[in-house]
Design an enzyme around this catalytic site. Structure first.
Site, short mmCIF file in Angstrom:
data_model
loop_
_atom_site.label_atom_id
_atom_site.label_comp_id
_atom_site.label_asym_id
_atom_site.label_seq_id
_atom_site.Cartn_x
_atom_site.Cartn_y
_atom_site.Cartn_z
N ILE A 14 31.53 -99.94 -56.23
CA ILE A 14 32.94 -100.31 -56.29
C ILE A 14 33.42 -100.44 -57.74
O ILE A 14 34.56 -100.06 -58.06
CB ILE A 14 33.20 -101.62 -55.51
CG1 ILE A 14 34.70 -101.80 -55.25
CG2 ILE A 14 32.64 -102.82 -56.23
CD1 ILE A 14 35.29 -100.80 -54.29
N SER A 36 24.89 -105.90 -66.13
CA SER A 36 24.28 -105.36 -64.92
C SER A 36 22.80 -105.14 -65.17
O SER A 36 22.41 -104.67 -66.24
CB SER A 36 24.93 -104.03 -64.52
OG SER A 36 24.25 -103.44 -63.43
N ARG A 37 21.98 -105.46 -64.19
CA ARG A 37 20.54 -105.27 -64.33
C ARG A 37 20.13 -103.81 -64.15
O ARG A 37 19.07 -103.40 -64.62
CB ARG A 37 19.78 -106.13 -63.32
CG ARG A 37 19.92 -107.63 -63.55
CD ARG A 37 19.02 -108.41 -62.62
NE ARG A 37 19.23 -109.84 -62.73
CZ ARG A 37 18.67 -110.61 -63.67
NH1 ARG A 37 17.86 -110.06 -64.58
NH2 ARG A 37 18.91 -111.91 -63.71
N LYS A 90 36.66 -108.78 -53.54
CA LYS A 90 36.66 -109.33 -52.19
C LYS A 90 35.32 -109.08 -51.52
O LYS A 90 34.66 -108.07 -51.84
CB LYS A 90 37.82 -108.75 -51.37
CG LYS A 90 37.70 -107.25 -51.05
CD LYS A 90 36.89 -107.00 -49.80
CE LYS A 90 36.50 -105.57 -49.68
NZ LYS A 90 35.54 -105.30 -48.59
N ASP A 168 32.82 -107.07 -44.09
CA ASP A 168 33.10 -106.65 -45.47
C ASP A 168 34.28 -105.67 -45.49
O ASP A 168 35.23 -105.87 -46.25
CB ASP A 168 31.86 -106.03 -46.11
CG ASP A 168 32.12 -105.63 -47.55
OD1 ASP A 168 32.04 -106.50 -48.43
OD2 ASP A 168 32.41 -104.44 -47.79
#
Length: 309
Positions: A14, A36-37, A90, A168
């Site tokens: 996303i 971010s990993r 969201k 979701d």
């Protein structure tokens, strides 16, 4: 006005598909870092965690949290404590209760907290809201059916308790309904279908009503292959209003009123810039309340196991 310096936390599908191009196309905000990993962006400062970013990264004004809802509360709390504005993808959290202290923290710090509902920024939503405000509504029917293997490939977190399952995407429909209907509504009955090997539902049949007895039915399903369905049909005294394609198209008795390419995330970031400029927050939890009610009061049934790809 100096552009708001934002960092994206969580560089998944996303963020790559929507947040990055939306930020690039929005005046008044710029992407200056990523945490971010597992992913990075060429030419953009990268950090493994939000904590590392806040401690050693470049100066930022805000964070956009695109991580799964299960971990988002701690990240939002840390960002607000560090004096940053916070945008929440969201759904804004895994529970309703965890958002209350975030709202208080934002108020106390004077920072903006924005719980986003991207489907509300679809081009047909506001015209539908204006039409329905002047009509007698007789019934509402929602079909929100898609293929989870297409939209959420290999995302195991979404099947865990707190991962929402079919809600979701289904919460997108609820975010539109809570925007366009002129009166609040509430759950009256629900049936949730859980795969035998998963901790979140793959389908949900929901019935709602309002103080006037309006019948509202919603069907969410993650097992649809082929063409995907994101439709809301509202029968009124002025005709049948149909929002389709997730709110990108609006028809009245078969006559097209709106049919535009969506730019939902640009709408989100324009709103974020506006909120920060005005020193206010925007946290509407009504779509999340309906999901919580469904989990609390819905009848559960077990269906065949889901095997992902």
């Amino acid at each position: 006005m100096t552009a708001i310096r934002v960092a994206i936390v969580g560089l998944g599908k996303i963020a790559k598909d929507q947040h990055i191009p939306a930020i690039a196309g929005t005046t008044g905000i710029e992407l200056v870092a990523v945490a971010s990993r597992h992913a990075s962006i060429a030419g953009t400062p990268h950090f493994a965690t939000l904590e590392e970013l806040l401690a050693t990264g470049p100066a930022i004004d805000a964070v956009a949290l695109c991580t799964p809802p299960l971990v988002r509360h701690a990240q939002a709390a840390a960002a607000l404590k560090a004096g940053k504005h916070v945008l929440l993808e969201k759904p804004p959290g895994a529970t309703i209760g965890e958002l209350t202290p975030l709202i208080s923290a934002a108020r106390q710090s004077g920072k903006t907290l924005f719980a986003t509902w991207h489907s509300r920024f679809a081009p047909a939503v506001e015209p539908a809201r204006a039409f329905l405000a002047e009509r007698q509504i007789k019934s509402v029917a929602v079909e929100w059916k898609e293929d989870v293997k297409v939209w959420h490939p290999r995302q195991e977190w979404i099947w865990q308790p707190g991962g929402f399952g079919v809600f979701d995407p289904g919460i997108n429909a609820l975010s539109i309904l809570t925007r366009i209907l002129p009166r609040p509504f509430f759950l009256t009955q629900a049936e949730l279908s859980f795969p035998g090997n998963r901790g979140a539902p793959i389908a949900a049949d929901l019935n709602f009503s309002d103080a006037a007895g309006l019948p509202i039915r919603a069907e969410f399903d993650w097992r649809q292959t082929g063409p995907q369905t994101w439709d809301i049909k509202v029968v009124t005294d002025g005709g049948v209003l149909t929002l389709s394609s997730g709110g990108s198209r609006l028809d009245l008795d078969g006559r097209t009123l709106v049919d535009e390419k969506p730019a939902e995330y640009r709408g989100i970031y324009r709103r974020f810039v506006e909120l920060i400029a005005n020193g206010v927050s925007d946290v509407d939890l009504s779509p999340l309340v309906h999901v919580a009610d469904a989990f609390m009061a819905g009848r559960r049934r077990e269906v065949e196991p889901f095997i992902g790809e």
